[in-house]
Write a protein that holds these residues in place. Structure first.
Motif, PDB file in Angstrom:
ATOM      1  N   CYS A 163       0.854  -1.180   0.000  1.00 52.22           N
ATOM      2  CA  CYS A 163       0.000   0.000   0.000  1.00 52.22           C
ATOM      3  C   CYS A 163       0.894   1.234   0.000  1.00 52.22           C
ATOM      4  O   CYS A 163       1.586   1.497   0.977  1.00 52.22           O
ATOM      5  CB  CYS A 163      -0.916   0.011   1.212  1.00 52.22           C
ATOM      6  SG  CYS A 163      -2.079  -1.384   1.233  1.00 52.22           S
ATOM      7  N   VAL A 164       0.895   1.949  -1.093  1.00 57.68           N
ATOM      8  CA  VAL A 164       1.727   3.131  -1.215  1.00 57.68           C
ATOM      9  C   VAL A 164       1.030   4.309  -0.550  1.00 57.68           C
ATOM     10  O   VAL A 164      -0.164   4.528  -0.733  1.00 57.68           O
ATOM     11  CB  VAL A 164       1.983   3.441  -2.709  1.00 57.68           C
ATOM     12  CG1 VAL A 164       2.793   4.719  -2.854  1.00 57.68           C
ATOM     13  CG2 VAL A 164       2.706   2.282  -3.371  1.00 57.68           C
ATOM     14  N   LEU A 183     -10.136   7.296 -14.636  1.00 55.01           N
ATOM     15  CA  LEU A 183     -10.024   8.186 -13.483  1.00 55.01           C
ATOM     16  C   LEU A 183     -11.376   8.812 -13.153  1.00 55.01           C
ATOM     17  O   LEU A 183     -11.676   9.079 -11.987  1.00 55.01           O
ATOM     18  CB  LEU A 183      -8.983   9.272 -13.755  1.00 55.01           C
ATOM     19  CG  LEU A 183      -7.553   8.766 -13.985  1.00 55.01           C
ATOM     20  CD1 LEU A 183      -6.640   9.899 -14.419  1.00 55.01           C
ATOM     21  CD2 LEU A 183      -7.008   8.096 -12.734  1.00 55.01           C
ATOM     22  N   MET A 184     -12.186   9.040 -14.188  1.00 59.92           N
ATOM     23  CA  MET A 184     -13.554   9.507 -13.945  1.00 59.92           C
ATOM     24  C   MET A 184     -14.321   8.472 -13.119  1.00 59.92           C
ATOM     25  O   MET A 184     -15.033   8.820 -12.172  1.00 59.92           O
ATOM     26  CB  MET A 184     -14.261   9.724 -15.276  1.00 59.92           C
ATOM     27  CG  MET A 184     -13.882  10.985 -16.019  1.00 59.92           C
ATOM     28  SD  MET A 184     -14.662  12.455 -15.314  1.00 59.92           S
ATOM     29  CE  MET A 184     -16.404  12.069 -15.538  1.00 59.92           C
ATOM     30  N   ALA A 230      -4.787   1.441  -5.736  1.00 58.21           N
ATOM     31  CA  ALA A 230      -3.734   2.388  -5.374  1.00 58.21           C
ATOM     32  C   ALA A 230      -4.307   3.594  -4.632  1.00 58.21           C
ATOM     33  O   ALA A 230      -3.675   4.133  -3.724  1.00 58.21           O
ATOM     34  CB  ALA A 230      -2.990   2.853  -6.630  1.00 58.21           C
ATOM     35  N   LEU A 231      -5.510   4.004  -4.999  1.00 55.88           N
ATOM     36  CA  LEU A 231      -6.126   5.188  -4.411  1.00 55.88           C
ATOM     37  C   LEU A 231      -6.754   4.915  -3.056  1.00 55.88           C
ATOM     38  O   LEU A 231      -6.577   5.687  -2.106  1.00 55.88           O
ATOM     39  CB  LEU A 231      -7.204   5.744  -5.352  1.00 55.88           C
ATOM     40  CG  LEU A 231      -6.741   6.481  -6.589  1.00 55.88           C
ATOM     41  CD1 LEU A 231      -7.916   6.685  -7.529  1.00 55.88           C
ATOM     42  CD2 LEU A 231      -6.140   7.817  -6.196  1.00 55.88           C
ATOM     43  N   ASP A 232      -7.511   3.842  -2.980  1.00 60.90           N
ATOM     44  CA  ASP A 232      -8.331   3.605  -1.787  1.00 60.90           C
ATOM     45  C   ASP A 232      -8.405   2.117  -1.474  1.00 60.90           C
ATOM     46  O   ASP A 232      -9.396   1.448  -1.795  1.00 60.90           O
ATOM     47  CB  ASP A 232      -9.736   4.175  -1.999  1.00 60.90           C
ATOM     48  CG  ASP A 232     -10.469   4.408  -0.692  1.00 60.90           C
ATOM     49  OD1 ASP A 232     -10.244   3.635   0.252  1.00 60.90           O
ATOM     50  OD2 ASP A 232     -11.266   5.361  -0.620  1.00 60.90           O
ATOM     51  N   ALA A 254      -7.691  15.709 -10.139  1.00 61.54           N
ATOM     52  CA  ALA A 254      -6.934  15.726  -8.895  1.00 61.54           C
ATOM     53  C   ALA A 254      -6.334  14.353  -8.596  1.00 61.54           C
ATOM     54  O   ALA A 254      -5.195  14.244  -8.112  1.00 61.54           O
ATOM     55  CB  ALA A 254      -7.835  16.173  -7.740  1.00 61.54           C
ATOM     56  N   ILE A 255      -7.083  13.292  -8.883  1.00 61.99           N
ATOM     57  CA  ILE A 255      -6.572  11.930  -8.703  1.00 61.99           C
ATOM     58  C   ILE A 255      -5.353  11.702  -9.588  1.00 61.99           C
ATOM     59  O   ILE A 255      -4.348  11.127  -9.156  1.00 61.99           O
ATOM     60  CB  ILE A 255      -7.673  10.903  -9.008  1.00 61.99           C
ATOM     61  CG1 ILE A 255      -8.717  10.891  -7.894  1.00 61.99           C
ATOM     62  CG2 ILE A 255      -7.090   9.505  -9.187  1.00 61.99           C
ATOM     63  CD1 ILE A 255      -9.938  10.055  -8.204  1.00 61.99           C
TER      64      ILE A 255
END
Length: 553
Positions: free
Chosen positions: A183-184, A443-444, A387-389, A488-489
């Motif tokens: 997890c980065v 990304l959307m 990667a995001l969540d 932003a992501i």
């Protein structure tokens, strides 16, 4: 693999699997451990001697600790690129000490053995080793201990197990592997604001009508969209109907040639007799699908409302002509959703057709029967979201929704049914710029899912209610906030120095740029080439249609 003395008491049991919760540390000097038999190198995977190697923990993908039948232990590590490193043999103990040392830099969470059943198909195991992400899409939402005999040392008698024996339970001496999930830690997400729409198209044209700065135009469109009064002209450039470097005179010639080509193809299907159509089930099937979909496409819009509306006739005729243009693909449900906004903006049969061909050049793989492109996009979306969540991903996994199949419609027709008709006009022109990356539509999707995280987790939705909730988002999403979130992501991910290689590939960070703008010296040849191709296709399309499948132009 020398280490301290291990416990003298022989333990026939097993140690639990582990998952790396976090491996990214600020202190770079602690980022790697070196495992050697004789010597080691400070460069990742560079060998010093036959067996020495060093491995940054951020590149460690999996770790398996196994035991021979005589009680001797060995470890096999696999990099994030899927490459197994030389096995580490511990003839005099030391595995527990090594794991304790690693725990100083990474956090391990227990994972019980047997949480996921082992597949009996040996080819599945091999595919998993080579590409765990693609293989797990079909039936697994997490990387688990599927390494079994594939990573066993050849000296192990258990390594000779046949595929037919793969379903047998583990013996007491077999120990499970380790599941490592990195997890980065991402940096702060920047604040993004939308810009003003492009509203002065003429200022970007030189005296001969060429677009002076195509990249600047694309950036302005990405930041704020296009003023409705300018869309009819700018869309033709974004979708490739007109080359960016064409003059006004050249565009007039292109329109003339393209108009002739369009009507030659239209005459082909118009001239098909009932007898011919009865002998061509494929053509007959395309016509039936088109007639059915046309009658239910955007009927709320005044351009397509009513029973005898000429807009419906144009929608039908353009789709039928596209079948002649690309008979191999023909018509697939959903293509009418792509055409209707084009027809609404251009108000022209020929121009909407050629804009559709440009749009389909971007998304035609979505409609192919194999659905491989759709599977790949869902897989890429899963990588981005992980990667995001990770928390949201884990929750979706726990509810059998980790495959993100409920996003299928979003990606298939680029959110056409999720936003209002006016919003779709704004969204698509942003996506057509291909900025900041070609997968911005993914990304959307991430932005939408993150906006729904509190509702999904807080309400403890199960699989069915997750699907229901996502479907009910239609017409309830704010496009501008979703666009800001997606950008932003992108900025947050690209600013992360520890981003995985696969995520970098999805974002286009590892793909060399090969689509730069043409230089001014090459502009005339691009237009001439387009005209020549159109004339050649037009000549070939003069052949009468005999009820046989025509050749793809």
């Amino acid at each position: 693999g020398e280490g301290g003395e291990e416990e003298t008491k022989f333990d026939p049991g097993y140690e639990p699997d582990w998952a790396v919760i976090s491996t990214v540390k600020k202190e770079r000097r602690q980022d790697a451990l070196a495992f050697t038999y004789s010597t080691c190198s400070r460069t990742f995977m560079s060998l010093a001697g036959q067996w020495g190697f060093s491995l940054p923990l951020s590149e460690l993908y999996s770790l398996r600790r196994s035991r021979f039948s005589l009680g001797k232990n060995f470890l096999v590590m696999t990099t994030r690129g899927g490459d197994p490193l030389p096995p580490l043999h511990f003839h005099r103990g030391g595995t527990r000490e090594l794991l304790k040392a690693m725990q100083r830099y990474i956090r391990l969470a227990p994972h019980k053995q047997g949480a996921v059943n082992m597949p009996s198909d040996w080819s599945y195991l091999q595919r998993f080793i080579q590409d765990p992400y693609a293989t797990t899409f079909g039936g697994f939402s997490k990387v688990t201990n599927f390494f079994r005999g594939a990573l066993r040392h050849p000296e192990s008698p258990l390594g000779n197990r046949s595929p037919q024996d793969a379903h047998f339970p583990h013996s007491a001496d077999e120990e499970p592997g380790f599941e490592l999930i990195t997890c980065v830690k991402l940096g702060p997400r920047p604040e993004v604001k939308r810009g003003k729409p492009l509203d002065n198209w003429d200022q970007f044209l030189d005296p001969e009508g060429r677009v002076t700065d195509p990249q600047k135009v694309k950036k302005l469109v990405f930041r704020g969209g296009i003023d409705p009064s300018q869309r009819n002209e700018v869309w033709k450039f974004l979708l490739g109907f007109y080359p960016w470097n064409s003059t006004t005179k050249e565009r007039e010639d292109i329109l003339r040639v393209k108009t002739d080509e369009y009507f030659r193809m239209k005459v082909q299907w118009k001239s098909v007799s009932e007898e011919q159509e009865m002998r061509n089930s494929l053509f007959r099937g395309y016509r039936s699908l088109i007639e059915r979909d046309v009658n239910r496409t955007d009927r709320h819009n005044s351009f397509f409302s009513g029973n005898e509306n000429p807009g419906l006739t144009l929608l039908h005729d353009v789709l039928m002509t596209y079948c002649m243009y690309n008979f191999d693909l023909g018509y697939v449900q959903g293509m009418s959703d792509l055409l209707s906004p084009l027809l609404f903006v251009t108000q022209n049969e020929v121009e909407s057709f050629w804009c559709l061909t440009g749009f389909m050049d971007l998304v035609h793989q979505n409609f192919e029967e194999s659905q491989e492109a759709m599977k790949q996009q869902l897989l890429q979306l899963s990588l981005l979201l992980r990667a995001l969540d990770p928390e949201l991903c884990d929750y979706l996994d726990s509810q059998d929704s980790g495959s993100l199949c409920f996003c299928f419609r979003w990606l298939l027709i680029w959110f056409k049914r999720e936003f209002s008709f006016e919003d779709i006009l704004s969204l698509w022109e942003v996506l057509w710029t291909r900025l900041p990356c070609e997968n911005f539509h993914l990304l959307m999707a991430c932005s939408i899912l993150e906006s729904q995280k509190r509702e999904l987790i807080g309400s403890n939705h199960d699989f069915n209610s997750i699907l229901k909730h996502i479907n009910e988002l239609t017409m309830k999403l704010d496009l501008q906030s979703i666009l800001c979130g997606a950008e932003a992501i992108y900025l947050q991910l690209t600013n992360c120095k520890e981003l995985s290689l696969k995520v970098q590939e999805v974002l286009g960070l590892r793909v060399p740029s090969s689509s730069s703008e043409e230089s001014p010296n090459s502009e005339p040849s691009e237009t001439d080439s387009l005209l020549a191709q159109s004339e050649a296709r037009g000549a070939s399309s003069c052949q009468p249609f005999n009820g046989q499948t025509p050749t793809h132009p």
